[in-house]
Design a protein around this motif. Sequence first.
Motif, mmCIF file in Angstrom:
data_model
loop_
_atom_site.group_PDB
_atom_site.id
_atom_site.type_symbol
_atom_site.label_atom_id
_atom_site.label_comp_id
_atom_site.label_asym_id
_atom_site.label_seq_id
_atom_site.Cartn_x
_atom_site.Cartn_y
_atom_site.Cartn_z
ATOM 1 N N SER A 1 82.310 111.709 15.258
ATOM 2 C CA SER A 1 81.808 111.393 16.591
ATOM 3 C C SER A 1 82.165 112.496 17.585
ATOM 4 O O SER A 1 81.314 112.956 18.354
ATOM 5 N N SER B 1 67.585 110.453 13.471
ATOM 6 C CA SER B 1 68.872 109.756 13.382
ATOM 7 C C SER B 1 69.122 109.284 11.959
ATOM 8 O O SER B 1 70.251 109.364 11.461
ATOM 9 N N ILE C 1 71.935 110.860 19.610
ATOM 10 C CA ILE C 1 70.990 111.738 18.905
ATOM 11 C C ILE C 1 69.561 111.239 19.128
ATOM 12 O O ILE C 1 68.639 112.013 19.376
ATOM 13 N N GLU D 1 77.084 107.952 18.684
ATOM 14 C CA GLU D 1 76.516 109.303 18.671
ATOM 15 C C GLU D 1 75.121 109.301 18.055
ATOM 16 O O GLU D 1 74.305 110.160 18.363
ATOM 17 N N PHE D 2 74.860 108.321 17.167
ATOM 18 C CA PHE D 2 73.483 108.223 16.665
ATOM 19 C C PHE D 2 72.547 107.791 17.791
ATOM 20 O O PHE D 2 71.406 108.226 17.879
ATOM 21 N N ALA E 1 71.556 103.965 11.057
ATOM 22 C CA ALA E 1 71.595 105.094 11.989
ATOM 23 C C ALA E 1 70.261 105.230 12.711
ATOM 24 O O ALA E 1 70.200 105.483 13.915
ATOM 25 N N CYS F 1 70.248 112.168 9.863
ATOM 26 C CA CYS F 1 71.641 112.484 10.190
ATOM 27 C C CYS F 1 72.575 111.461 9.552
ATOM 28 O O CYS F 1 73.633 111.808 9.016
ATOM 29 N N GLY F 2 72.182 110.193 9.621
ATOM 30 C CA GLY F 2 72.992 109.117 9.052
ATOM 31 C C GLY F 2 73.167 109.308 7.552
ATOM 32 O O GLY F 2 74.266 109.190 7.011
ATOM 33 N N GLY G 1 69.207 105.225 16.663
ATOM 34 C CA GLY G 1 68.344 106.226 17.287
ATOM 35 C C GLY G 1 67.281 105.573 18.154
ATOM 36 O O GLY G 1 66.982 106.042 19.252
ATOM 37 N N HIS H 1 78.772 105.577 15.600
ATOM 38 C CA HIS H 1 77.536 104.835 15.874
ATOM 39 C C HIS H 1 76.934 105.238 17.215
ATOM 40 O O HIS H 1 75.722 105.458 17.336
#
Lengths: 538, 415
Positions: free
Chosen positions: A350, A320, A285, A281-282, A446, A323-324, A450, A279
């Motif tokens: 992660s 994001s 991002i 890392e989102f 996600a 990516c999610g 972001g 989470h």
Amino acid sequence: MMKGRWLLQAVLCWLVAGTSAGAWASASHTALLAAFCASDSNKSVALERIVDAGVSDTARDQAWARQIVDAIRNSALVCDTGGGATIKGAQPLDADTLKAVASPAASDSPYVPSIVMMRKLAVASAELDLFSAQRDTRVAAATQIDKFFGLLDPEIVSQAIKHERDPDVASLLTLAMAKRGLGSSDRVERLAAIKAVAEVPSETARTTLANFVAQDSARSDPQVLAAAQGAIKHIDTALSFGHAFSILFSGLSYAGVLLLTALGLSIVFGLMGVINLAHGEFIMIGAYSTYLVERFVQAHMPAYFDAYIFVAIPVAFLISAVCGMLLEFFVIRFLYRRPLETLLATWAVSIALIKLVQVLFGSQNVEFVTPGFLNGGMQVSPGFFVTYNRVFAIVLALLIFLATFAVVRLTKLGLLMRATTQLRDMARCLGVAAERVDRLAFGLGAGLAGLAGVVLTQIASVNPSMGTGFVVDSFMVVVLGGAGSLLGTVVSSLALGEINQFIEPFYGAVAAKVAVLLLIVLIIQKRPQGLFALKTRV
Amino acid sequence: MKRRTFLSAVGSGLVTAAGTTLPKAALAAGSTEPIKLGLLFSQSGTMANNESLLKDTALMTIDQVNAKGGVLGRQVQGVVVDPASDWPMYAQLSKQLIQRDKCAALFGCWTSVSRKSVLPVVEANDSLLFYPLHFEGEEQSKNVVYLNSPPSSSVLPAIDYLMGDQGGNAKRFYMIGSDYVWPRTINKMLKGYFKTKNIPDSALRERYVPFGQSNFQTIVREIKDFAAQPGGQAIVVMTVVGDSIPAMFKEAVNQGIRATDIPILGLDVVDSDLEGLDTKPLVGNLSCWCYFQNVDTPQNTQFKNDWKNYVAAHALKHRPDMVIDPMVSTYLGINLWAQAVTKAKSTSTDAVRKALAGQSMIDPAGYKVTMDASSQYLWRGDMIGSINANQGFDILWKSKDIVKPVPFNPFTGKA
């Protein structure tokens, strides 16, 4: 050499000014600079004389003094051994004539002002600004002079008051003069000064009075002493209200950050039951997407630079979210209802994401230029100062929460999401495409992370490992609020934020963190389902 | 959290270790195996920003040593690991570097807590750790070479300056630090020092924040409040580290504090911390180190050029035009080590230690730095820098000559 320069100067001045007065002024510039540059000189006296020249009537002198004071302030004035001086820059200028010259010798380093000198320079620069045609410049200058009232030049300031037409500027300057009057020996003047200071309560006003009361000259006069003590009491009352508000405000702003970071997780973990350790890392991002947008806007549309933060909001959300959804498609969907494997897999993701961003962007902090309207802050009341970036975070957190709430509660997607997560089999029996709903829900979560990243660019440092700190806090908020309840997330972030900021001023940030964690342990023991549990029949 | 970073560190440690295994060419070229140096610098976590600079400086210096023919006719090779800003990891990886990789010496650590965690390992294995940061002192191990100054020769001159006429006669001190050994020891020493200067306890305030703290609202508000009390000019002695530095500066600026109101003496602030910041409102805040990149010497021009070329040649993500004191210290450390090994004709710890005493060289700051004969501390010059508008430091004051390092400070016990 020197002789040639003099001659050249004289000729130039004659050409420029066309009068003998011009030549005289330039000679005096040389003397002023020499006085400043002499190794044993009293720099502040020399500076005063430069300022005196700057507030004279000739426009040339004014422009010259302005440039010299700015150069000294920016440590750009290089004195050479011959008594002359150069202003360093892309195009070096001779400090005397302001004509382009060759770069100064490498052995001569610029004059670097000390703290004391910087205060004097701030006042000097403000004194020059007092005669500007722009009202805003004059207001800023007067504020600056009021702040360093001890250093002001009474002649210049009273001259400025005489010239001043704007009542605000004039009253600020009068206040500064009044504060100076505290040091006077006349009782009436002192009482007037105390009254003037007390009328505008602030931290500096309090310092001024407190220092004044500590003086023997003030103690010997009971009437003055009583007035000063009364004024201090008055200021203290005003300040204590301000302090209470600031604690509330910083609690609110901390809560805003918690809410932003936890909102996405409250969908992914709360509604879907996926323990997503990626989470944070989102969020990261989202922050890096903002960075790309910032770079793009700066390169292609510099005119609209300040608006980049608003452009970044949809961009970061989309990147994001995509990516999610990719993560969901390639990893998570095989792991539903296997929490331990999900935990390990997202953990791996992660780490991989952190390393990936490190390879792409490097591990250093990313540089952001804050949009102009988010810089600085505002004095709402005495002792209560609000910074714009925090207000921005609070407002955005609130808006994003409302939007999320609306999506989950009011739209068809929200309905399907809730149905799938509560009773997956029944939902599928009724024709819901559960896989697609899962993907969209995960993407939404996600994407929200972001958005948190966008806001955090203005508050926290942005680097590849920025997300790791937020993931713990986010889980804390969601677990305390009760999995699956958006309202619970709001309440718990608000409670955690305020409690943390209430404890911090008294016991420090470390203790605040410990207290909050202990509190969560206690609450979870009493209410394992969190503050707001979702009631289902399963 | 702990396990998370731990695992990530092990993962990345293995990856980087594998990535830097011997290039075959190096093996073929030398008749004997290269001498290995362990580089213990984090490339992830809160210290990554700063420590990765030191890792690359070390690799650059090793390249330079090799270009001159290496040491004892052998090439030198840096073994890179990533402790991921996780203190116990430093101990673990240092053990691995000494025992598995057979490194002749270690270069590494930024924070004191990481050095303290490596200390028992180098002592048990009788290896050498070259430590490039200025720190709190109060330590002298025969297994550590201290390349930067203890507080008596860096912090106290800066405090004296601020208490003098030029610095604005500071009378009251707000000490804010990250919560670990370096800030706490520095502040303990400062309190002892202030006592000798007859500054009352009421004029001091000491606060600590957790590592990586980014919310400084309360702290900055308290600083404003503290500065508003009577009793003279207040200053902030800031010993927060890592990401907390820009966060603290940002908040101070946003709440309207300028160096002219309340100067901040940031003891761990280097140019790289100013990278992401608009430094115009920060102009005048101070820091003290043995080197600032604006110093004007031929050695410095050379060093800065080398770095610029190295960054370009290896396509590194660092700023090519930024050099900080710990990088210079790392560079000095490797060169002094090479000199000592050459003199000792051996890489064994004991021989190198003996040869190190009295080694000297001209450093980029222009001083002839010299290794103390007995304490394994380096004699260096001292400077006070003032933040300028271009994300760098202007040099406000510098010492005439190298300063004797005093490992154990007489003021610490007085607090």
